[in-house]
Design a protein around this motif. Structure first.
Motif, PDB file in Angstrom:
ATOM      1  N   GLU A 105     -37.827  27.445  49.555  1.00  0.00           N
ATOM      2  CA  GLU A 105     -37.699  26.024  49.206  1.00  0.00           C
ATOM      3  C   GLU A 105     -39.067  25.352  49.106  1.00  0.00           C
ATOM      4  O   GLU A 105     -39.302  24.540  48.203  1.00  0.00           O
ATOM      5  CB  GLU A 105     -36.795  25.312  50.216  1.00  0.00           C
ATOM      6  N   LYS A 106     -39.977  25.710  49.988  1.00  0.00           N
ATOM      7  CA  LYS A 106     -41.340  25.167  49.938  1.00  0.00           C
ATOM      8  C   LYS A 106     -42.041  25.611  48.652  1.00  0.00           C
ATOM      9  O   LYS A 106     -42.708  24.809  47.989  1.00  0.00           O
ATOM     10  CB  LYS A 106     -42.121  25.629  51.165  1.00  0.00           C
ATOM     11  N   MET A 158     -40.592  26.507  45.787  1.00  0.00           N
ATOM     12  CA  MET A 158     -39.977  25.849  44.630  1.00  0.00           C
ATOM     13  C   MET A 158     -40.363  24.369  44.561  1.00  0.00           C
ATOM     14  O   MET A 158     -40.516  23.820  43.465  1.00  0.00           O
ATOM     15  CB  MET A 158     -38.457  26.023  44.656  1.00  0.00           C
ATOM     16  N   ALA A 159     -40.556  23.720  45.709  1.00  0.00           N
ATOM     17  CA  ALA A 159     -40.971  22.316  45.740  1.00  0.00           C
ATOM     18  C   ALA A 159     -42.388  22.156  45.185  1.00  0.00           C
ATOM     19  O   ALA A 159     -42.743  21.095  44.680  1.00  0.00           O
ATOM     20  CB  ALA A 159     -40.893  21.764  47.157  1.00  0.00           C
ATOM     21  N   ALA A 160     -43.186  23.227  45.250  1.00  0.00           N
ATOM     22  CA  ALA A 160     -44.557  23.195  44.727  1.00  0.00           C
ATOM     23  C   ALA A 160     -44.586  23.384  43.215  1.00  0.00           C
ATOM     24  O   ALA A 160     -45.650  23.393  42.613  1.00  0.00           O
ATOM     25  CB  ALA A 160     -45.400  24.265  45.409  1.00  0.00           C
ATOM     26  N   ASP A 161     -43.409  23.523  42.598  1.00  0.00           N
ATOM     27  CA  ASP A 161     -43.281  23.674  41.148  1.00  0.00           C
ATOM     28  C   ASP A 161     -44.124  24.839  40.615  1.00  0.00           C
ATOM     29  O   ASP A 161     -45.064  24.634  39.845  1.00  0.00           O
ATOM     30  CB  ASP A 161     -43.664  22.359  40.450  1.00  0.00           C
ATOM     31  N   PRO A 162     -43.778  26.066  41.019  1.00  0.00           N
ATOM     32  CA  PRO A 162     -44.567  27.225  40.583  1.00  0.00           C
ATOM     33  C   PRO A 162     -44.435  27.467  39.081  1.00  0.00           C
ATOM     34  O   PRO A 162     -43.455  27.052  38.450  1.00  0.00           O
ATOM     35  CB  PRO A 162     -43.941  28.380  41.374  1.00  0.00           C
ATOM     36  N   ALA A 163     -45.425  28.130  38.520  1.00  0.00           N
ATOM     37  CA  ALA A 163     -45.411  28.436  37.091  1.00  0.00           C
ATOM     38  C   ALA A 163     -44.230  29.340  36.739  1.00  0.00           C
ATOM     39  O   ALA A 163     -43.629  29.203  35.680  1.00  0.00           O
ATOM     40  CB  ALA A 163     -46.724  29.094  36.688  1.00  0.00           C
ATOM     41  N   LYS A 216     -40.487  30.303  37.364  1.00  0.00           N
ATOM     42  CA  LYS A 216     -39.293  29.657  37.931  1.00  0.00           C
ATOM     43  C   LYS A 216     -38.202  30.658  38.312  1.00  0.00           C
ATOM     44  O   LYS A 216     -37.380  30.395  39.172  1.00  0.00           O
ATOM     45  CB  LYS A 216     -38.708  28.653  36.927  1.00  0.00           C
TER      46      LYS A 216
END
Length: 184
Positions: free
Chosen positions: A14-15, A17-22, A24
């Motif tokens: 969740e952490k 994914m919250a960082a909006d990784p390149a 998905k």
């Protein structure tokens, strides 16, 4: 415990994914150390790669013992999971040729890390594995972006796009099989 590990893993996911990784399309799983009796661990399925019956197994980096293959076979046959043997090329320097041959005889998918393409002997070993027609997946074994960073460029450069497609097909096929199993 398994439950506390699963909570930690979910929090980390969740952490991330919250960082909006390149990237998905991330599937969580675990690298499970093969120990004597691991095949009877309750809820082992929870450690599979999400959306599949694939489970990443790491043999011990100690003297080879026949129970290693027995545990892998038991996980595949009794638990109906699909074993992936983690970074199989690393066992070249740990197991004898006959022990490595025994490990390679299991009905499993074999993970090949990018690092295997850095050295002649491991590159030769994984190229033979790829040529054999066995199922394999590529991995990076990345732990950070400094000394254990992903190096997928090396796979593309040394193995080629056709083998990358073959690797991707193993995961996609496992995900499709799982969806068909639960479609009513």
């Amino acid at each position: 415990s398994l439950d506390s590990y699963l909570v930690k893993r979910q929090n980390a996911y969740e952490k991330l994914m919250a960082a909006d990784p390149a990237v998905k399309d991330i599937h969580i799983g675990a690298e499970v150390a093969i120990e004597k009796g691991i095949s009877v661990l309750g809820e082992l399925e929870k450690l599979c790669i999400s959306g599949t019956r694939l489970i990443l197994l790491e043999p011990p980096f100690t003297q080879y013992n026949s129970w290693i293959v027995e545990e892998i076979d038991e996980i595949a046959n009794s638990r109906r999971l699909i074993p992936i043997i983690a970074h199989v090329h690393r066992y070249m320097g740990v197991y004898s040729k006959s022990d490595l041959k025994s490990l390679m005889s299991v009905d499993a998918v074999f993970q090949i890390n990018a690092e295997a393409f850095e050295h002649f002997s491991t590159r030769r070993f994984v190229n033979k594995l790829i040529s054999s027609g066995r199922d394999f997946v590529f991995g990076s074994d990345a732990h950070n972006l400094d000394d254990r960073k992903p190096n997928f460029d090396l796979i593309a450069k040394r193995s080629g796009s056709e083998n990358i497609r073959r690797s991707d097909k193993v995961l996609m096929s496992a995900m499709a099989d799982e969806e068909r199993m639960f479609a009513f």
